[in-house]
Design a protein around this motif. Structure first.
Motif, mmCIF file in Angstrom:
data_model
loop_
_atom_site.group_PDB
_atom_site.id
_atom_site.type_symbol
_atom_site.label_atom_id
_atom_site.label_comp_id
_atom_site.label_asym_id
_atom_site.label_seq_id
_atom_site.Cartn_x
_atom_site.Cartn_y
_atom_site.Cartn_z
ATOM 1 N N ILE A 136 0.909 -1.315 -0.123
ATOM 2 C CA ILE A 136 -0.173 0.073 0.270
ATOM 3 C C ILE A 136 0.383 1.371 0.162
ATOM 4 N N LEU A 137 0.820 2.470 -0.887
ATOM 5 C CA LEU A 137 0.842 3.468 -0.977
ATOM 6 C C LEU A 137 0.968 4.492 -0.306
ATOM 7 N N LYS A 187 3.739 5.587 2.858
ATOM 8 C CA LYS A 187 4.678 4.795 3.670
ATOM 9 C C LYS A 187 3.522 3.550 2.392
ATOM 10 N N ASN A 188 5.290 2.703 2.899
ATOM 11 C CA ASN A 188 4.755 1.423 1.932
ATOM 12 C C ASN A 188 4.490 0.355 2.718
ATOM 13 N N ILE A 189 3.766 -0.911 2.609
ATOM 14 C CA ILE A 189 3.681 -1.783 3.542
ATOM 15 C C ILE A 189 3.996 -3.073 2.698
ATOM 16 N N ILE A 201 -1.191 10.229 11.025
ATOM 17 C CA ILE A 201 0.018 12.105 10.410
ATOM 18 C C ILE A 201 -0.457 12.095 11.170
ATOM 19 N N ASP A 202 0.815 12.857 11.983
ATOM 20 C CA ASP A 202 0.211 14.542 12.587
ATOM 21 C C ASP A 202 0.668 15.756 11.690
ATOM 22 N N ILE A 203 -0.427 16.122 11.262
ATOM 23 C CA ILE A 203 -0.396 18.028 10.252
ATOM 24 C C ILE A 203 -0.784 18.619 11.032
ATOM 25 N N ALA A 204 0.015 19.230 11.454
ATOM 26 C CA ALA A 204 0.200 20.676 11.955
ATOM 27 C C ALA A 204 -0.838 21.827 11.273
ATOM 28 N N VAL A 217 -3.890 7.349 -2.399
ATOM 29 C CA VAL A 217 -4.286 6.468 -1.810
ATOM 30 C C VAL A 217 -3.278 4.999 -2.630
ATOM 31 N N ASN A 218 -2.793 4.830 -2.879
ATOM 32 C CA ASN A 218 -1.816 3.597 -4.210
ATOM 33 C C ASN A 218 -1.894 2.621 -3.327
#
Length: 71
Positions: free
Chosen positions: A3-4, A16-18, A35-38, A47-48
């Motif tokens: 997953i990308l 991130k790739n799994i 994911i922390d987005i400030a 989503v790939n």
């Protein structure tokens, strides 16, 4: 199979790739990406999901949930 999560520009916030080495993904094997987005600026999310011919099923259903700080 992996997953990308990525964006297509230099402003990429997260990727991130799994890898699934056994060529299977069990229903109860939940994948979580935190994911922390400030900033509060709008973001575009991609989503790939890619798989090989070793994957038994052609249809893959993905359930996505986005949680906001005020939720």
């Amino acid at each position: 199979m992996f997953i990308l999560f990525s964006a297509c520009d230099k402003n990429r916030v997260f990727e991130k790739n799994i890898d699934f080495t056994s060529y299977e993904w069990k229903y109860d094997d939940v994948k979580v990406f935190e994911i922390d987005i400030a900033d509060a600026a709008p973001k575009t999310v991609f989503v790939n999901f890619r798989h090989t011919y070793f994957f038994e099923t052609r249809n893959v259903l993905l359930n996505l949930e986005v949680k906001f700080p005020n939720d």
